[in-house]
Design a protein around this motif. Structure first.
Motif, PDB file in Angstrom:
ATOM      1  N   UNK A   1       0.804  -1.150  -0.055  1.00 25.42           N
ATOM      2  CA  UNK A   1       0.012  -0.024   0.057  1.00 25.42           C
ATOM      3  C   UNK A   1       0.808   1.176  -0.011  1.00 25.42           C
ATOM      4  N   UNK A   2       1.865   1.467   0.781  1.00 30.15           N
ATOM      5  CA  UNK A   2       2.620   2.378   0.814  1.00 30.15           C
ATOM      6  C   UNK A   2       3.704   2.490  -0.055  1.00 30.15           C
ATOM      7  N   UNK A   3       4.160   1.524  -0.839  1.00 27.90           N
ATOM      8  CA  UNK A   3       5.296   1.600  -1.812  1.00 27.90           C
ATOM      9  C   UNK A   3       6.448   1.834  -1.308  1.00 27.90           C
ATOM     10  N   UNK A   4       7.331   2.713  -1.696  1.00 23.25           N
ATOM     11  CA  UNK A   4       8.683   3.102  -1.160  1.00 23.25           C
ATOM     12  C   UNK A   4       8.705   3.446   0.493  1.00 23.25           C
ATOM     13  N   UNK A   5       9.478   2.574   1.204  1.00 27.51           N
ATOM     14  CA  UNK A   5       9.368   2.834   2.542  1.00 27.51           C
ATOM     15  C   UNK A   5      10.364   3.778   2.862  1.00 27.51           C
ATOM     16  N   UNK A   6      10.023   4.708   3.596  1.00 29.20           N
ATOM     17  CA  UNK A   6      11.044   5.998   3.628  1.00 29.20           C
ATOM     18  C   UNK A   6      11.802   5.394   5.056  1.00 29.20           C
ATOM     19  N   UNK A   7      13.012   5.681   5.240  1.00 32.73           N
ATOM     20  CA  UNK A   7      13.883   5.701   6.209  1.00 32.73           C
ATOM     21  C   UNK A   7      13.376   6.433   7.346  1.00 32.73           C
ATOM     22  N   UNK A   8      13.538   5.628   8.405  1.00 33.83           N
ATOM     23  CA  UNK A   8      12.838   6.527   9.989  1.00 33.83           C
ATOM     24  C   UNK A   8      11.387   6.252   9.841  1.00 33.83           C
ATOM     25  N   UNK A   9      10.746   5.713   8.940  1.00 38.11           N
ATOM     26  CA  UNK A   9       9.246   5.622   9.036  1.00 38.11           C
ATOM     27  C   UNK A   9       8.910   4.556  10.324  1.00 38.11           C
ATOM     28  N   UNK A  10       7.590   4.473  10.500  1.00 29.87           N
ATOM     29  CA  UNK A  10       6.952   3.361  11.563  1.00 29.87           C
ATOM     30  C   UNK A  10       7.303   2.004  10.885  1.00 29.87           C
ATOM     31  N   UNK A  11       6.825   1.959   9.815  1.00 27.46           N
ATOM     32  CA  UNK A  11       7.038   0.562   9.049  1.00 27.46           C
ATOM     33  C   UNK A  11       8.635   0.156   9.228  1.00 27.46           C
ATOM     34  N   UNK A  12       9.575   1.234   8.666  1.00 27.38           N
ATOM     35  CA  UNK A  12      11.134   0.809   8.626  1.00 27.38           C
ATOM     36  C   UNK A  12      11.343   0.358  10.169  1.00 27.38           C
ATOM     37  N   UNK A  13      10.973   1.040  11.124  1.00 25.25           N
ATOM     38  CA  UNK A  13      11.257   0.829  12.389  1.00 25.25           C
ATOM     39  C   UNK A  13      10.788  -0.401  12.985  1.00 25.25           C
ATOM     40  N   UNK A  14       9.380  -0.919  12.594  1.00 28.34           N
ATOM     41  CA  UNK A  14       8.870  -2.326  12.878  1.00 28.34           C
ATOM     42  C   UNK A  14       9.626  -3.324  12.107  1.00 28.34           C
ATOM     43  N   UNK A  15      10.023  -3.009  10.850  1.00 27.15           N
ATOM     44  CA  UNK A  15      10.825  -4.112  10.129  1.00 27.15           C
ATOM     45  C   UNK A  15      12.260  -4.269  10.576  1.00 27.15           C
ATOM     46  N   UNK A  16      12.782  -3.138  11.125  1.00 29.09           N
ATOM     47  CA  UNK A  16      14.108  -3.374  11.759  1.00 29.09           C
ATOM     48  C   UNK A  16      13.962  -4.123  13.283  1.00 29.09           C
ATOM     49  N   UNK A  17      12.970  -3.745  13.847  1.00 25.07           N
ATOM     50  CA  UNK A  17      12.929  -4.637  15.182  1.00 25.07           C
ATOM     51  C   UNK A  17      12.419  -6.079  14.777  1.00 25.07           C
ATOM     52  N   UNK A  18      11.677  -6.410  13.637  1.00 20.04           N
ATOM     53  CA  UNK A  18      11.382  -7.911  13.398  1.00 20.04           C
ATOM     54  C   UNK A  18      12.624  -8.656  12.954  1.00 20.04           C
ATOM     55  N   UNK A  19      13.536  -7.885  12.238  1.00 22.99           N
ATOM     56  CA  UNK A  19      14.884  -8.637  11.701  1.00 22.99           C
ATOM     57  C   UNK A  19      15.954  -8.786  12.922  1.00 22.99           C
TER      58      UNK A  19
END
Length: 184
Positions: free
Chosen positions: A145-163
């Motif tokens: 839905x969001x397309x390109x994930x921005x650095x520092x976004x909530x999605x990026x943060x959750x992805x980082x925590x997941x990995x």
């Protein structure tokens, strides 16, 4: 990094709570000096120890609502009206001091600690796995839905925590911060 972000969320929540307390105090001050009409309709001409009755008209009928001061709650029904015989439909409530540990607070604290402790499981349940976004998951649909994930976004943060995962030490630190936040 994860602890810093959790700490920032907790600070934001604290700011929201303080802002709500200020709003409640302003409302209390406004209601204290507000001229009440037809106060004889409400119990004790609108006066109540540690609170105040106010007249409210809803659907063309009169009713009285008990507003308690901060730190106090009604000990019964806080909305009453007179029946066709002129009698109150409920016993007249009063404002009693809140207990320092109520069932609402216990439920809230349990939810906060539970969410922190379960966060690694919640991340994988949402689709933020240790190898990346899991196909067909909520995270995959969100990313589409969001397309390109921005650095520092909530999605990026959750992805980082997941990995990278959340260590037990980080969870304990977050719980300690939450405990301090809750007790303040």
């Amino acid at each position: 990094m994860a602890f810093k972000n959790i700490f920032m969320v907790l600070i934001s929540l604290q700011i929201l709570i303080v802002a709500q307390e200020i709003t409640d105090q302003e409302l209390e001050e406004t209601n204290r000096h507000k001229p009440y009409r037809e106060l004889p309709y409400c119990p004790n001409q609108g006066e109540s120890e540690n609170g105040r009755w106010r007249l409210n008209r809803k659907d063309g009928s009169k009713r009285c609502i008990l507003d308690c001061n901060k730190g106090y709650s009604p000990n019964g029904c806080h909305v009453i009206r007179k029946d066709s015989y002129g009698e109150w439909n409920y016993n007249i409530s009063s404002c009693v001091k809140d207990e320092w540990l109520s069932s609402k607070k216990v439920a809230c604290y349990t939810a906060i600690f539970g969410a922190i402790a379960a966060s690694p499981y919640l991340l994988s349940l949402l689709g933020f796995g240790s190898v990346g976004i899991l196909a067909g998951s909520f995270a995959a649909k969100w990313m589409a839905y969001i397309g390109i994930v921005s650095k520092g976004s909530v999605f990026a943060w959750l992805q980082s925590l997941g990995m990278t995962g959340i260590s037990k030490a980080a969870i304990l630190k977050a719980m300690g911060s939450a405990a301090v936040f809750v007790m303040v």
